[in-house]
Design a protein around this motif. Structure first.
Motif, short mmCIF file in Angstrom:
data_model
loop_
_atom_site.label_atom_id
_atom_site.label_comp_id
_atom_site.label_asym_id
_atom_site.label_seq_id
_atom_site.Cartn_x
_atom_site.Cartn_y
_atom_site.Cartn_z
N ASP A 38 62.81 41.45 -3.84
CA ASP A 38 62.05 40.69 -2.83
C ASP A 38 60.76 40.11 -3.41
O ASP A 38 60.30 39.07 -2.96
CB ASP A 38 61.72 41.58 -1.63
N ALA A 39 60.19 40.79 -4.41
CA ALA A 39 58.95 40.33 -5.04
C ALA A 39 59.20 39.26 -6.10
O ALA A 39 58.26 38.80 -6.75
CB ALA A 39 58.20 41.51 -5.64
N GLY A 40 60.47 38.86 -6.29
CA GLY A 40 60.78 37.79 -7.23
C GLY A 40 61.28 38.22 -8.59
O GLY A 40 61.41 37.39 -9.49
N TYR A 41 61.57 39.50 -8.76
CA TYR A 41 62.03 40.01 -10.06
C TYR A 41 63.55 40.14 -10.13
O TYR A 41 64.07 40.74 -11.07
CB TYR A 41 61.39 41.37 -10.36
N GLY A 42 64.28 39.60 -9.18
CA GLY A 42 65.73 39.76 -9.12
C GLY A 42 66.47 39.28 -10.35
O GLY A 42 67.43 39.90 -10.79
N SER A 43 66.02 38.19 -10.94
CA SER A 43 66.73 37.64 -12.11
C SER A 43 66.27 38.27 -13.42
O SER A 43 66.81 37.94 -14.48
CB SER A 43 66.54 36.12 -12.17
N GLU A 44 65.31 39.17 -13.35
CA GLU A 44 64.81 39.85 -14.56
C GLU A 44 65.81 40.91 -15.02
O GLU A 44 66.35 41.65 -14.20
CB GLU A 44 63.48 40.54 -14.27
N PRO A 45 66.03 41.02 -16.33
CA PRO A 45 66.88 42.12 -16.82
C PRO A 45 66.14 43.44 -16.69
O PRO A 45 64.93 43.51 -16.89
CB PRO A 45 67.11 41.76 -18.29
N TYR A 46 66.87 44.48 -16.30
CA TYR A 46 66.25 45.79 -16.18
C TYR A 46 66.29 46.55 -17.51
O TYR A 46 65.49 47.45 -17.75
CB TYR A 46 66.91 46.63 -15.08
N VAL A 47 67.21 46.17 -18.39
CA VAL A 47 67.32 46.84 -19.69
C VAL A 47 66.08 46.52 -20.52
O VAL A 47 65.66 45.37 -20.63
CB VAL A 47 68.60 46.38 -20.44
N GLY A 48 65.46 47.54 -21.07
CA GLY A 48 64.28 47.36 -21.88
C GLY A 48 62.97 47.42 -21.11
O GLY A 48 61.90 47.43 -21.72
N LYS A 49 63.05 47.45 -19.79
CA LYS A 49 61.82 47.55 -18.99
C LYS A 49 61.26 48.97 -19.12
O LYS A 49 62.00 49.94 -19.26
CB LYS A 49 62.09 47.27 -17.52
N THR A 50 59.95 49.06 -19.09
CA THR A 50 59.31 50.37 -19.13
C THR A 50 58.59 50.60 -17.80
O THR A 50 58.12 49.66 -17.16
CB THR A 50 58.31 50.47 -20.29
N PHE A 51 58.55 51.84 -17.40
CA PHE A 51 57.92 52.22 -16.15
C PHE A 51 56.99 53.39 -16.41
O PHE A 51 57.22 54.19 -17.31
CB PHE A 51 58.98 52.62 -15.11
N LYS A 52 55.94 53.48 -15.61
CA LYS A 52 54.98 54.57 -15.75
C LYS A 52 54.97 55.42 -14.48
O LYS A 52 55.22 54.92 -13.39
CB LYS A 52 53.58 54.02 -15.98
N CYS A 53 54.66 56.68 -14.67
CA CYS A 53 54.54 57.61 -13.55
C CYS A 53 53.34 57.19 -12.69
O CYS A 53 52.25 56.94 -13.22
CB CYS A 53 54.34 59.03 -14.09
N LYS A 54 53.53 57.11 -11.39
CA LYS A 54 52.44 56.74 -10.48
C LYS A 54 51.40 57.85 -10.39
O LYS A 54 50.26 57.61 -10.06
CB LYS A 54 52.99 56.47 -9.08
#
Length: 92
Positions: free
Chosen positions: A48-64
């Motif tokens: 919904d925020a516009g990231y739908g076409s972004e690949p999820y592979v290789g993305k990094t996430f941090k603990c909130k």
């Protein structure tokens, strides 16, 4: 005896973007080793925020909670009643 294999009639799917994850009912769970905490990523909110076409592979996430890097686990679409997933815990 024949060594030929028959071709499958099933069509493979490609799951490479956040929109694909939503389309095929996959989820992403994030784990922080430092906090020993699981979190289910809100993929629909990312789409919904516009990231739908972004690949999820290789993305990094941090603990909130602590900011450390989170480990990523992609999960197939299994529906668990709220709070009963064997993979996540609900804070009490």
């Amino acid at each position: 005896m024949s060594t030929e294999t028959s071709m499958s009639t099933k069509t493979p799917i490609s799951i490479g973007t956040f929109s694909d994850l939503v389309k095929y009912n996959y989820s992403i769970a994030l784990f922080c080793r430092k906090c020993d905490r699981w979190h289910d990523l809100d993929i629909a909110a990312l789409v919904d925020a516009g990231y739908g076409s972004e690949p999820y592979v290789g993305k990094t996430f941090k603990c909130k909670k602590c900011g450390d890097a989170a480990e990523v686990q992609v999960r197939p679409g299994v529906t668990w009643p709220k709070g009963s997933s064997p993979y996540t815990t609900v804070a009490t």
